[in-house]
Design a protein around this motif. Structure first.
Motif, short mmCIF file in Angstrom:
data_model
loop_
_atom_site.label_atom_id
_atom_site.label_comp_id
_atom_site.label_asym_id
_atom_site.label_seq_id
_atom_site.Cartn_x
_atom_site.Cartn_y
_atom_site.Cartn_z
N GLU A 142 0.82 -1.20 0.00
CA GLU A 142 0.00 0.00 0.00
C GLU A 142 0.86 1.26 0.00
O GLU A 142 0.57 2.22 -0.71
N LYS A 143 1.91 1.24 0.79
CA LYS A 143 2.80 2.41 0.88
C LYS A 143 3.52 2.67 -0.44
O LYS A 143 3.66 3.81 -0.86
N ILE A 144 3.96 1.62 -1.10
CA ILE A 144 4.68 1.79 -2.37
C ILE A 144 3.76 2.37 -3.43
O ILE A 144 4.12 3.31 -4.14
N VAL A 145 2.55 1.83 -3.57
CA VAL A 145 1.61 2.33 -4.58
C VAL A 145 1.20 3.76 -4.25
O VAL A 145 1.16 4.63 -5.13
N PHE A 146 0.93 4.04 -2.99
CA PHE A 146 0.58 5.39 -2.56
C PHE A 146 1.70 6.37 -2.92
O PHE A 146 1.46 7.41 -3.54
N TYR A 147 2.92 6.03 -2.55
CA TYR A 147 4.05 6.92 -2.79
C TYR A 147 4.31 7.11 -4.29
O TYR A 147 4.52 8.24 -4.75
N ALA A 148 4.27 6.03 -5.04
CA ALA A 148 4.51 6.13 -6.48
C ALA A 148 3.48 7.06 -7.13
O ALA A 148 3.82 7.86 -8.01
N ASP A 149 2.24 6.97 -6.69
CA ASP A 149 1.19 7.84 -7.24
C ASP A 149 1.50 9.31 -6.98
O ASP A 149 1.14 10.17 -7.77
N LYS A 150 2.17 9.59 -5.88
CA LYS A 150 2.48 10.97 -5.52
C LYS A 150 3.75 11.48 -6.17
O LYS A 150 4.10 12.64 -6.03
N ARG A 151 4.48 10.63 -6.87
CA ARG A 151 5.71 11.06 -7.53
C ARG A 151 5.58 11.15 -9.04
O ARG A 151 6.50 11.58 -9.72
N VAL A 152 4.43 10.74 -9.58
CA VAL A 152 4.25 10.75 -11.03
C VAL A 152 3.23 11.80 -11.43
O VAL A 152 2.14 11.87 -10.88
N LYS A 153 3.63 12.62 -12.39
CA LYS A 153 2.74 13.62 -12.98
C LYS A 153 2.68 13.33 -14.47
O LYS A 153 3.70 13.41 -15.15
N HIS A 154 1.51 12.96 -14.93
CA HIS A 154 1.32 12.56 -16.33
C HIS A 154 2.23 11.38 -16.63
O HIS A 154 1.97 10.29 -16.16
N ASN A 155 3.31 11.57 -17.36
CA ASN A 155 4.19 10.43 -17.69
C ASN A 155 5.61 10.62 -17.19
O ASN A 155 6.53 10.00 -17.70
N GLY A 156 5.79 11.47 -16.19
CA GLY A 156 7.14 11.71 -15.67
C GLY A 156 7.19 11.68 -14.15
O GLY A 156 6.19 11.91 -13.48
N VAL A 157 8.37 11.40 -13.64
CA VAL A 157 8.59 11.41 -12.19
C VAL A 157 8.97 12.83 -11.78
O VAL A 157 9.85 13.44 -12.39
N VAL A 158 8.29 13.35 -10.77
CA VAL A 158 8.51 14.71 -10.29
C VAL A 158 8.70 14.70 -8.77
O VAL A 158 8.45 13.69 -8.11
N SER A 159 9.09 15.83 -8.22
CA SER A 159 9.23 15.95 -6.77
C SER A 159 7.84 15.94 -6.13
O SER A 159 6.83 16.20 -6.78
N LEU A 160 7.82 15.66 -4.84
CA LEU A 160 6.55 15.70 -4.11
C LEU A 160 5.93 17.09 -4.16
O LEU A 160 4.73 17.24 -4.34
N GLU A 161 6.77 18.11 -4.04
CA GLU A 161 6.28 19.48 -4.05
C GLU A 161 5.60 19.80 -5.39
O GLU A 161 4.52 20.40 -5.43
N GLU A 162 6.23 19.40 -6.49
CA GLU A 162 5.64 19.66 -7.81
C GLU A 162 4.33 18.90 -7.97
O GLU A 162 3.35 19.43 -8.48
N ARG A 163 4.31 17.67 -7.53
CA ARG A 163 3.09 16.85 -7.67
C ARG A 163 1.95 17.42 -6.85
O ARG A 163 0.81 17.51 -7.32
N TYR A 164 2.23 17.82 -5.62
CA TYR A 164 1.17 18.36 -4.79
C TYR A 164 0.71 19.73 -5.28
O TYR A 164 -0.46 20.08 -5.16
N GLN A 165 1.61 20.51 -5.86
CA GLN A 165 1.20 21.79 -6.46
C GLN A 165 0.26 21.51 -7.63
O GLN A 165 -0.75 22.19 -7.80
#
Length: 115
Positions: free
Chosen positions: A62-85
């Motif tokens: 659950e933690k891995i899927v949750f975290y991965a979802d928060k690091r991906v924006k569209h088709n790229g890996v981004v920072s948590l700050e960018e994703r939450y913005q």
């Protein structure tokens, strides 16, 4: 990290299967469970906390899927700050306390997973 890789992959690939529906988290988990994959559905159900405080991921999968979802924006890996913005702007959440709480929670998961 010990985790069921197949379960993580399945939940990660399917977590947004009902993305266009209201409450896509619950709708997607319900669909996948109905199709005979309740373990995958359980992991999927934990990929967001917004308006679901108390639904925190507990298992490593659950933690891995949750975290991965928060690091991906569209088709790229981004920072948590960018994703939450992006989440804040996309869903017009302004300065939601719930979203801020989720970001802080996600940082704790990041520390646990990445050290």
């Amino acid at each position: 990290i010990k985790a069921n890789k197949g379960l993580v992959v399945a939940a990660a690939l399917l977590h947004d299967v009902e993305r266009l529906k209201p409450n896509h988290v619950g709708a997607g988990a319900k669909l996948v469970s109905k199709l005979g994959y309740p373990e995958v559905a359980k992991v999927m159900r934990k990929h967001t906390l917004y308006k679901l405080k108390g639904n925190e991921p507990k298992t490593m999968e659950e933690k891995i899927v949750f975290y991965a979802d928060k690091r991906v924006k569209h088709n790229g890996v981004v920072s948590l700050e960018e994703r939450y913005q992006d989440l804040k702007e996309r869903y017009e959440l302004l300065d939601s306390d719930e979203l801020k709480w989720e970001l802080e929670f996600t940082k704790k998961i990041e520390e646990e997973l990445l050290g």
